[in-house]
Enzyme design. Structure first.
Site, PDB file in Angstrom:
ATOM      1  N   THR A 287       0.452   0.185   7.218  1.00 22.81           N
ATOM      2  CA  THR A 287       0.495  -0.542   6.033  1.00 22.81           C
ATOM      3  C   THR A 287       0.703  -2.118   6.493  1.00 22.81           C
ATOM      4  O   THR A 287       1.216  -2.242   7.706  1.00 22.81           O
ATOM      5  CB  THR A 287       1.405  -0.239   4.874  1.00 22.81           C
ATOM      6  N   GLY A 288       0.374  -2.753   5.579  1.00 18.08           N
ATOM      7  CA  GLY A 288       0.576  -4.499   6.098  1.00 18.08           C
ATOM      8  C   GLY A 288      -0.891  -5.118   5.989  1.00 18.08           C
ATOM      9  O   GLY A 288      -1.803  -4.817   5.238  1.00 18.08           O
TER      10      GLY A 288
ATOM     11  N   ARG B 211     -13.324  -8.223  -0.689  1.00 16.87           N
ATOM     12  CA  ARG B 211     -12.470  -7.919   0.506  1.00 16.87           C
ATOM     13  C   ARG B 211     -12.215  -6.270   0.712  1.00 16.87           C
ATOM     14  O   ARG B 211     -11.839  -5.681  -0.156  1.00 16.87           O
ATOM     15  CB  ARG B 211     -11.297  -8.811   0.560  1.00 16.87           C
ATOM     16  N   VAL B 212     -12.218  -5.874   2.108  1.00 20.40           N
ATOM     17  CA  VAL B 212     -11.683  -4.759   2.427  1.00 20.40           C
ATOM     18  C   VAL B 212     -10.692  -4.754   3.491  1.00 20.40           C
ATOM     19  O   VAL B 212     -11.135  -5.476   4.547  1.00 20.40           O
ATOM     20  CB  VAL B 212     -12.876  -3.621   2.928  1.00 20.40           C
ATOM     21  N   GLY B 213      -9.690  -4.084   3.252  1.00 18.87           N
ATOM     22  CA  GLY B 213      -8.536  -4.053   4.415  1.00 18.87           C
ATOM     23  C   GLY B 213      -8.952  -2.996   5.325  1.00 18.87           C
ATOM     24  O   GLY B 213      -9.896  -2.522   5.546  1.00 18.87           O
ATOM     25  N   ASP B 214      -7.544  -2.591   5.876  1.00 20.39           N
ATOM     26  CA  ASP B 214      -7.522  -1.455   6.868  1.00 20.39           C
ATOM     27  C   ASP B 214      -7.743  -0.098   6.134  1.00 20.39           C
ATOM     28  O   ASP B 214      -8.078   0.920   6.770  1.00 20.39           O
ATOM     29  CB  ASP B 214      -6.562  -1.531   7.871  1.00 20.39           C
TER      30      ASP B 214
ATOM     31  N   GLY C 202      -4.258  -5.818   6.435  1.00 17.34           N
ATOM     32  CA  GLY C 202      -5.390  -5.055   7.092  1.00 17.34           C
ATOM     33  C   GLY C 202      -6.387  -6.104   8.089  1.00 17.34           C
ATOM     34  O   GLY C 202      -6.574  -5.395   9.213  1.00 17.34           O
TER      35      GLY C 202
ATOM     36  N   THR D  74       0.807  -1.199   0.117  1.00 17.78           N
ATOM     37  CA  THR D  74      -0.068   0.128  -0.115  1.00 17.78           C
ATOM     38  C   THR D  74       0.968   1.342   0.236  1.00 17.78           C
ATOM     39  O   THR D  74       2.054   1.128   0.387  1.00 17.78           O
ATOM     40  CB  THR D  74      -0.708  -0.027   1.327  1.00 17.78           C
TER      41      THR D  74
HETATM   42  N1  ASP Z   1      -3.129  -2.506   4.351  1.00 17.72           N
HETATM   43  C1  ASP Z   1      -3.375  -3.166   3.175  1.00 17.72           C
HETATM   44  C2  ASP Z   1      -4.621  -4.275   3.210  1.00 17.72           C
HETATM   45  O1  ASP Z   1      -4.470  -4.836   3.850  1.00 17.72           O
HETATM   46  C3  ASP Z   1      -2.254  -3.767   2.424  1.00 17.72           C
HETATM   47  C4  ASP Z   1      -1.118  -3.017   2.531  1.00 17.72           C
HETATM   48  O2  ASP Z   1      -0.793  -2.131   3.430  1.00 17.72           O
HETATM   49  O3  ASP Z   1       0.029  -3.183   1.776  1.00 17.72           O
HETATM   50  O4  ASP Z   1      -5.432  -3.833   2.165  1.00 17.72           O
END
Ligand code: ASP
Length: 307
Positions: free
Chosen positions: A240-241, A218-221, A243, A190
């Site tokens: 980031t990471g 799918r929805v992340g953070d 979610g 991200t």
């Molecule tokens: N946080 C993002 C998600 O889970 C992915 C990312 O940060 O690389 O959608």
């Protein structure tokens, strides 16, 4: 509470937890774009958006033109968000067929709502003047084929998740895809930017093609306030990471609160990263009245500038 003696303009950007350090030149270009925008009169939110647009257009990061493709090999769903310390807040989730999702999130911040998702978000984008844009590129398709191959194999493609669950719960309109040999695991990368402007206002902007492998919808953070991002009178934070893990800690708001309570910024970032086991990719950037920084448990291309 930190002192309100703001240092003037400052910006930190990241290219995602797992983004190779050699892509840091893309982050440096984003920092320059944010700084230039501020010099031309942009406020913190506009400068953060200007920086994220550069990262979305770069093509190497998992956002905008570089976004990963869904498991069906053809669908891209974007999440993006903006927020500032003046209360402006806008986000999009599962948005398809636009070039710069962060600009649509900014447009949502001027609408009666804070978050638009799916088909409604895409229809809103058209009404707001963003033309249809097909972002699927060959690199994303090849990467997806390798991921599908991994899903068929024994090694988990997403930490702690049974590979078989993606096939069992498959919800794309097309059939489960074929496979090719490969080696690449879950994708993150991200992008995000946090800004403090000369007036002491704070803003955050972030954008992603999501995290792979994922089911459709799918929805992340990234578009969830307090999880992927937060901005308030004492600073701005972006995460980031993976979610699914980040939301469980309301990570960006947790880090913001520690900074608000007077914890040194780097210590707040470290405490945030330490909430996660080593196997979970996670990264953070933050800016306060007096400090700015980044931290990740993976390599993470990032860049910053303060004056
Ligand atoms: N946080 C993002 C998600 O889970 C992915 C990312 O940060 O690389 O959608």
């Amino acid at each position: 509470m930190s002192q309100k003696n703001s240092l003037g303009f400052g910006i930190v950007v990241h290219g995602g937890a797992g983004a190779p350090l050699e892509d840091a030149d893309g982050c440096e270009a984003a920092v320059r774009a944010g700084r230039r925008a501020a010099e031309e009169g942009a406020d913190a939110l506009q400068a953060a958006v200007a920086a994220v647009v550069v990262l979305e257009d770069d093509g190497r990061f998992n956002a905008g033109s570089g976004a990963i493709v869904g498991l069906d090999g053809m669908t891209i769903e974007f999440d993006a968000a903006v927020m500032d310390s003046n209360g402006r807040l806008g986000a999009v989730a599962c948005l398809q067929r636009v070039k710069n999702p962060v600009l649509v999130a900014q447009a949502v911040s001027r609408s009666p709502h804070w978050l638009l998702a799916g088909e409604g978000a895409e229809r809103f984008a058209r009404v707001a003047g963003f033309p249809a844009h097909d972002a699927v590129h060959d690199r994303a398709v090849h990467r997806n084929r390798r991921l599908v191959a991994q899903l068929r194999g024994g090694q988990p493609a997403r930490h702690g998740v049974d590979n078989e669950s993606f096939r069992r719960l498959w919800n794309y309109p097309t059939a489960w895809p074929g496979s090719e040999p490969g080696d690449r695991g879950a994708a993150c990368d991200t992008v995000g930017a946090v800004v403090r402007d000369g007036e002491g206002r704070f803003a955050v902007a972030c954008s992603t093609g999501g995290s792979a492998p994922s089911l459709l919808g799918r929805v992340g953070d990234t578009p969830i306030v307090g999880s992927g991002f937060y901005a308030g009178p004492e600073g701005a934070v972006a995460a980031t990471g993976v979610g699914e893990h980040i939301v469980r800690h309301l990570l960006s708001y947790a880090v913001y609160q520690w900074i608000e309570q007077g914890m040194p910024l780097q210590q707040a970032l470290e405490r945030g990263i330490d909430l996660f086991p080593d196997e979970i990719d996670v990264g953070l950037i933050a800016i306060s009245c007096t400090e700015a920084g980044s931290r990740s448990n993976r390599c993470m291309a990032a860049s910053s500038s303060e004056r």
